[in-house]
Design a protein around this motif. Structure first.
Motif, PDB file in Angstrom:
ATOM      1  N   UNK A  38     -83.988   4.847   4.269  1.00  0.00           N
ATOM      2  CA  UNK A  38     -84.066   3.681   5.157  1.00  0.00           C
ATOM      3  C   UNK A  38     -84.947   2.538   4.657  1.00  0.00           C
ATOM      4  N   UNK A  39     -85.839   2.787   3.710  1.00  0.00           N
ATOM      5  CA  UNK A  39     -86.842   1.786   3.343  1.00  0.00           C
ATOM      6  C   UNK A  39     -86.510   1.150   2.008  1.00  0.00           C
ATOM      7  N   UNK A  40     -86.534  -0.192   1.980  1.00  0.00           N
ATOM      8  CA  UNK A  40     -86.278  -0.933   0.754  1.00  0.00           C
ATOM      9  C   UNK A  40     -87.614  -1.261   0.093  1.00  0.00           C
ATOM     10  N   UNK A  41     -87.962  -0.598  -1.010  1.00  0.00           N
ATOM     11  CA  UNK A  41     -89.278  -0.822  -1.617  1.00  0.00           C
ATOM     12  C   UNK A  41     -89.447  -2.218  -2.210  1.00  0.00           C
ATOM     13  N   UNK A  42     -88.337  -2.903  -2.466  1.00  0.00           N
ATOM     14  CA  UNK A  42     -88.417  -4.250  -3.043  1.00  0.00           C
ATOM     15  C   UNK A  42     -88.773  -5.269  -1.969  1.00  0.00           C
ATOM     16  N   UNK A  43     -88.013  -5.262  -0.872  1.00  0.00           N
ATOM     17  CA  UNK A  43     -88.260  -6.228   0.210  1.00  0.00           C
ATOM     18  C   UNK A  43     -89.324  -5.754   1.193  1.00  0.00           C
ATOM     19  N   UNK A  44     -89.621  -4.453   1.169  1.00  0.00           N
ATOM     20  CA  UNK A  44     -90.529  -3.830   2.129  1.00  0.00           C
ATOM     21  C   UNK A  44     -89.976  -3.874   3.557  1.00  0.00           C
ATOM     22  N   UNK A  45     -88.674  -3.992   3.670  1.00  0.00           N
ATOM     23  CA  UNK A  45     -88.003  -4.053   4.968  1.00  0.00           C
ATOM     24  C   UNK A  45     -87.124  -2.815   5.155  1.00  0.00           C
ATOM     25  N   UNK A  46     -86.589  -2.646   6.368  1.00  0.00           N
ATOM     26  CA  UNK A  46     -85.580  -1.622   6.595  1.00  0.00           C
ATOM     27  C   UNK A  46     -84.248  -2.129   6.048  1.00  0.00           C
ATOM     28  N   UNK A  47     -83.363  -1.194   5.698  1.00  0.00           N
ATOM     29  CA  UNK A  47     -82.135  -1.574   5.012  1.00  0.00           C
ATOM     30  C   UNK A  47     -80.897  -1.291   5.868  1.00  0.00           C
ATOM     31  N   UNK A  48     -79.729  -1.391   5.247  1.00  0.00           N
ATOM     32  CA  UNK A  48     -78.478  -1.220   5.992  1.00  0.00           C
ATOM     33  C   UNK A  48     -78.311   0.197   6.540  1.00  0.00           C
ATOM     34  N   UNK A  49     -78.807   1.207   5.826  1.00  0.00           N
ATOM     35  CA  UNK A  49     -78.733   2.571   6.355  1.00  0.00           C
ATOM     36  C   UNK A  49     -79.589   2.711   7.607  1.00  0.00           C
ATOM     37  N   UNK A  50     -80.745   2.063   7.622  1.00  0.00           N
ATOM     38  CA  UNK A  50     -81.595   2.091   8.819  1.00  0.00           C
ATOM     39  C   UNK A  50     -80.894   1.425   9.990  1.00  0.00           C
ATOM     40  N   UNK A  51     -80.281   0.290   9.728  1.00  0.00           N
ATOM     41  CA  UNK A  51     -79.552  -0.416  10.792  1.00  0.00           C
ATOM     42  C   UNK A  51     -78.444   0.456  11.370  1.00  0.00           C
ATOM     43  N   UNK A 289     -94.294   2.777   5.264  1.00  0.00           N
ATOM     44  CA  UNK A 289     -93.084   3.441   4.808  1.00  0.00           C
ATOM     45  C   UNK A 289     -93.190   4.946   4.732  1.00  0.00           C
ATOM     46  N   UNK A 290     -94.381   5.488   4.777  1.00  0.00           N
ATOM     47  CA  UNK A 290     -94.552   6.937   4.689  1.00  0.00           C
ATOM     48  C   UNK A 290     -95.742   7.335   5.533  1.00  0.00           C
ATOM     49  N   UNK A 291     -95.934   8.618   5.708  1.00  0.00           N
ATOM     50  CA  UNK A 291     -97.016   9.093   6.565  1.00  0.00           C
ATOM     51  C   UNK A 291     -97.844  10.129   5.827  1.00  0.00           C
ATOM     52  N   UNK A 292     -99.074  10.344   6.277  1.00  0.00           N
ATOM     53  CA  UNK A 292     -99.882  11.432   5.768  1.00  0.00           C
ATOM     54  C   UNK A 292     -99.438  12.693   6.484  1.00  0.00           C
ATOM     55  N   UNK A 293     -98.804  13.589   5.734  1.00  0.00           N
ATOM     56  CA  UNK A 293     -98.228  14.772   6.354  1.00  0.00           C
ATOM     57  C   UNK A 293     -99.311  15.616   7.027  1.00  0.00           C
ATOM     58  N   UNK A 294     -98.987  16.157   8.155  1.00  0.00           N
ATOM     59  CA  UNK A 294     -99.918  16.987   8.904  1.00  0.00           C
ATOM     60  C   UNK A 294    -100.275  18.230   8.092  1.00  0.00           C
ATOM     61  N   UNK A 295    -101.559  18.405   7.813  1.00  0.00           N
ATOM     62  CA  UNK A 295    -101.979  19.531   6.977  1.00  0.00           C
ATOM     63  C   UNK A 295    -101.770  20.866   7.680  1.00  0.00           C
ATOM     64  N   UNK A 296    -101.575  20.868   8.997  1.00  0.00           N
ATOM     65  CA  UNK A 296    -101.329  22.131   9.694  1.00  0.00           C
ATOM     66  C   UNK A 296     -99.987  22.733   9.304  1.00  0.00           C
TER      67      UNK A 296
END
Length: 308
Positions: A38-51, A289-296
């Motif tokens: 879903x994330x476009x690393x170039x534009x830093x926006x959501x992309x067509x798959x996200x839409x 664009x990403x999260x710190x995964x829960x260490x649990x």
């Protein structure tokens, strides 16, 4: 608005309870795949798959009717029938074929339910868009055993009153309906007007902002923007024009209203709400664009590696 906010705070809610953690950890893995999708690393926006994923979440859940429920007739809802019965073949779902295929592969890879996956993907895509709200996600929906009934998804050529009545039958009032339509801020159309395929529905389709509300009210559409007839008539209707105008330039107000309304949409036809599990921690943090995964979740990974 009564009760707790459906906007989920940044951070996660996984607990040390092994059952809850094991239920939610699979969604961490799904989330990583969806971020790449879903994330476009170039534009830093959501992309067509996200839409497309956002639209898919609506179309799967919106195939529910209070009248059908009360009459004991076949009904739909947020039950995954879009994936399970390939309802993307229906004319009203045209354009969703690619995202249905991609999410079907994600479902097979992670062995998750279709109903949960569709709603998780829609909520993931929403927060992937800059300024998009992070909406609480609950896992444990029961997948459909039949396709959804026809005629319950809105038609962009319908009248304002018919559309309002259609959503009232889904327990969505005019204010909530106006909030939900704001999702068109991230949308593009490919089949409504094929001569202008790929045009967006506001001037900033990669950003979750309120430009859609203001631009729909203007006499002329911005360059390279296509407007649906339904949006135009709804924005001017007596029941909708007030809430519509109230969202112009009011990002926080709209995000809160959208999250509240979408939470309701995402639970239509879900008859086991009391047994759902809060796995909101698997969604990306707001605006990242990403999260710190829960260490649990580590205990589960370590346990799997020891048993292999």
């Amino acid at each position: 608005m009564e009760g707790p906010s459906p906007l989920h705070p940044r951070g996660n809610t996984h607990t040390n309870n092994e059952f809850l953690v094991s239920t939610c950890c699979v969604w961490d893995a799904v989330s990583a795949d969806l971020t790449a999708l879903f994330f476009d690393p170039v534009t830093q926006d959501c992309n067509d798959d996200a839409r497309a994923a956002i639209r898919l979440g609506f179309h799967d859940a919106a195939s529910w009717s209070k009248k059908n429920e009360m009459a004991g007739l076949p009904n739909g809802g947020a039950d995954g029938s879009m994936l399970l019965f390939r309802e993307d073949a229906r004319p009203e779902n045209n354009g969703l074929q690619d995202i249905v295929t991609k999410l079907t592969a994600v479902k097979a890879k992670h062995n998750v339910g279709a109903a949960d996956l569709i709603q998780f993907a829609a909520q993931h895509a929403t927060v992937t868009c800059p300024q998009g709200p992070r909406i609480a996600f609950f896992a444990g929906r029961i997948d459909a055993n039949q396709s959804a009934p026809l005629g319950l998804v809105p038609d962009v050529h319908d009248s304002a009153q018919n559309l309002i009545d259609l959503f009232m039958d889904k327990t969505i009032n005019a204010v909530d309906f106006a909030a939900l339509l704001g999702a068109h801020t991230s949308a593009k159309q490919f089949h409504f007007d094929e001569a202008h395929a790929g045009e967006s529905e506001d001037s900033t389709p990669g950003i979750w902002d309120t430009n859609f509300y203001n631009e729909t009210l203007q006499a002329e559409a911005p360059t390279n923007v296509t407007r649906f007839p339904s949006d135009l008539v709804l924005s001017q209707s007596v029941n909708m024009t007030g809430p519509w105008k109230s969202f112009v330039g009011q990002q926080e107000k709209w995000n809160e209203a959208y999250a509240f309304a979408y939470t309701r949409i995402g639970l239509l036809g879900v008859n086991n709400i009391d047994s759902l599990i809060d796995c909101s921690g698997s969604l990306p943090p707001h605006g990242l664009p990403s999260r710190n995964r829960d260490r649990s979740c580590d205990w589960l990974t370590k346990s799997d590696s020891k048993s292999s």
